[in-house]
Design an enzyme around this catalytic site. Structure first.
Site, PDB file in Angstrom:
ATOM      1  N   ALA A   3      13.312 111.704 -36.802  1.00  0.00           N
ATOM      2  CA  ALA A   3      14.524 111.234 -36.112  1.00  0.00           C
ATOM      3  C   ALA A   3      15.592 110.862 -37.136  1.00  0.00           C
ATOM      4  O   ALA A   3      16.792 111.101 -36.930  1.00  0.00           O
ATOM      5  CB  ALA A   3      14.190 110.030 -35.224  1.00  0.00           C
ATOM      6  N   PRO A  39       9.374 102.024 -34.731  1.00  0.00           N
ATOM      7  CA  PRO A  39       8.506 101.532 -35.808  1.00  0.00           C
ATOM      8  C   PRO A  39       8.133 102.678 -36.761  1.00  0.00           C
ATOM      9  O   PRO A  39       7.891 103.800 -36.307  1.00  0.00           O
ATOM     10  CB  PRO A  39       7.257 101.013 -35.082  1.00  0.00           C
ATOM     11  CG  PRO A  39       7.599 100.969 -33.637  1.00  0.00           C
ATOM     12  CD  PRO A  39       8.786 101.846 -33.398  1.00  0.00           C
ATOM     13  N   GLY A  99       3.384 107.194 -36.305  1.00  0.00           N
ATOM     14  CA  GLY A  99       3.301 108.433 -35.525  1.00  0.00           C
ATOM     15  C   GLY A  99       4.360 108.581 -34.448  1.00  0.00           C
ATOM     16  O   GLY A  99       4.214 109.422 -33.558  1.00  0.00           O
ATOM     17  N   ASP A 135       8.304 117.858 -34.636  1.00  0.00           N
ATOM     18  CA  ASP A 135       8.915 116.535 -34.419  1.00  0.00           C
ATOM     19  C   ASP A 135      10.439 116.631 -34.456  1.00  0.00           C
ATOM     20  O   ASP A 135      11.126 116.121 -33.573  1.00  0.00           O
ATOM     21  CB  ASP A 135       8.476 115.552 -35.518  1.00  0.00           C
ATOM     22  CG  ASP A 135       7.066 115.038 -35.304  1.00  0.00           C
ATOM     23  OD1 ASP A 135       6.329 115.640 -34.519  1.00  0.00           O
ATOM     24  OD2 ASP A 135       6.716 114.025 -35.938  1.00  0.00           O
TER      25      ASP A 135
HETATM   26  O1  PMV Z   1       0.953 110.940 -36.435  1.00  0.00           O
HETATM   27  P1  PMV Z   1       1.791 112.140 -36.599  1.00  0.00           P
HETATM   28  O2  PMV Z   1       3.019 112.147 -35.761  1.00  0.00           O
HETATM   29  O3  PMV Z   1       2.063 112.463 -38.054  1.00  0.00           O
HETATM   30  O4  PMV Z   1       0.974 113.369 -35.972  1.00  0.00           O
HETATM   31  C1  PMV Z   1       0.244 114.304 -36.667  1.00  0.00           C
HETATM   32  C2  PMV Z   1      -0.221 115.399 -35.762  1.00  0.00           C
HETATM   33  C3  PMV Z   1      -1.411 116.179 -36.301  1.00  0.00           C
HETATM   34  O5  PMV Z   1      -1.793 117.104 -35.314  1.00  0.00           O
HETATM   35  C4  PMV Z   1      -2.574 115.251 -36.579  1.00  0.00           C
HETATM   36  C5  PMV Z   1      -1.068 116.926 -37.591  1.00  0.00           C
HETATM   37  C6  PMV Z   1      -0.155 118.132 -37.421  1.00  0.00           C
HETATM   38  O6  PMV Z   1       0.398 118.572 -38.442  1.00  0.00           O
HETATM   39  O7  PMV Z   1      -0.024 118.669 -36.316  1.00  0.00           O
END
Ligand code: PMV
Length: 320
Positions: A109, A99, A103, A149
């Site tokens: 990916a 999805p 997050g 990521d």
């Molecule tokens: O929801 P996501 O996967 O974009 O996670 C962001 C993670 C944070 O710690 C909130 C921001 C960051 O840059 O680390």
């Protein structure tokens, strides 16, 4: 000839938000993937089809003129066509099980799978080379992307990510699964990060204490992960969730979803930026079905996810 590559999505197990101010976060990739197929074409266009729409752009179009939804993939296509001095165009198709906007790392990916798929038409890129190209592509839409990521999507498994950019792959063999439940509320990571900054500026003492507590919690969790001690890991997730609640990134819906799995899963927390997005619940075979059952009985959309240990994968198909 067709080059097909896929890359997994991810969740943040521990450390979101606090990592912005130092310390570590723990990420893992999950067995929900984006698959990208690429083929050279006889046109001078880059054509992309995906669940989010279709575009066809001249292959030399300035990257800033491209819709941000497709920009990283077009960037990858242009870079590779230039690098290998190809006169062809490209037809790229994207299929996703991840999805978007909640997050789970769908855009990273996508960058990783695109880098692997398109490069696979010309060369056998190493994972390091794929990651390098994916990171460049990601920066066309998120200039300050941390790279964590894309790194976990490339290599798979679990990793420890440090604020200073250091990334360490963790070689634990996890004996757990996660149930991921989607609040269906899309979040903007940058908005939630700004909200946390305001909390920090208004409450410096409280925030600093929470950062220290989170740091200790992550060290203790790393020990528990080595032992696969699900009771301890689950309790740490619940604890981490209380810290996230204190900095204001949880909300009533996420709270209700977490409440539904309380006492059924080993532990649960929101994952990623919060204010929407997903929660993750820690389970194994003993409580997986019950956890999915309680969430579905309350009409929350959820799925079981295993830790992906493969990362990006590419294969080439030749027409017979
Ligand atoms: O929801 P996501 O996967 O974009 O996670 C962001 C993670 C944070 O710690 C909130 C921001 C960051 O840059 O680390």
């Amino acid at each position: 000839m067709k080059s097909i590559a896929s890359a997994p999505g991810k969740v943040i197990l521990f450390g979101e938000h606090f990592i912005v101010y130092g310390g570590k976060a723990i990420l893992c990739s999950i067995n929900k993937r984006i698959t990208i197929e690429s083929q050279l074409s006889n046109s001078d266009k880059i054509k992309i089809t995906s669940g989010l729409g279709t575009i066809s752009v001249p292959k030399n179009e300035s990257i800033q003129n491209i819709d941000p939804v497709f920009r990283p993939v077009v960037y990858v296509a242009q870079k590779i066509l230039q690098k290998f001095k190809s006169d062809s165009g490209l037809a790229i198709s994207i299929k996703s099980e991840i999805p978007a906007g909640v997050g789970l790392g769908s855009s990273s990916a996508c960058c990783v799978a695109a880098a692997s798929s398109v490069s696979g038409l010309f060369a056998n890129y190493s994972k390091e080379e794929v990651l390098q190209l994916a990171l460049e592509a990601e920066k066309t839409i998120f200039e300050n992307a941390s790279g964590a990521d894309s790194t976990v999507c490339t290599y798979g498994g679990m990793l420890e990510y440090h604020r200073d950019g250091k990334i360490k792959k963790l070689d634990f063999v996890p004996k757990f699964q996660l149930v991921v439940a989607d609040s269906k509320i899309m979040h903007s990571t940058s908005k939630v990060v700004s909200k946390v900054k305001k909390f920090k500026d208004d409450n410096p003492q409280i925030f600093s204490e929470l950062c220290d507590k989170e740091g200790r919690l992550i060290e203790e969790t790393l020990e528990a992960l080595k032992e696969n001690d699900l009771n301890v890991i689950g309790a740490k997730m619940n604890q981490n969730q209380t810290y996230l609640g204190k900095i204001g990134v949880s909300n009533d819906l996420l709270g209700a979803m977490l409440g539904a799995v309380n006492g059924v899963a080993y532990g649960a927390k929101l994952t990623g930026a919060g204010d929407g997005g997903c929660i993750i619940a820690l389970v194994d075979d003993a409580n997986l079905e019950r956890t999915v059952g309680v969430l579905r009985s309350k009409n929350y959309e959820c799925f079981a996810a295993q830790i992906d240990t493969i990362g990006v994968e590419q294969k080439t198909e030749y027409k017979s």
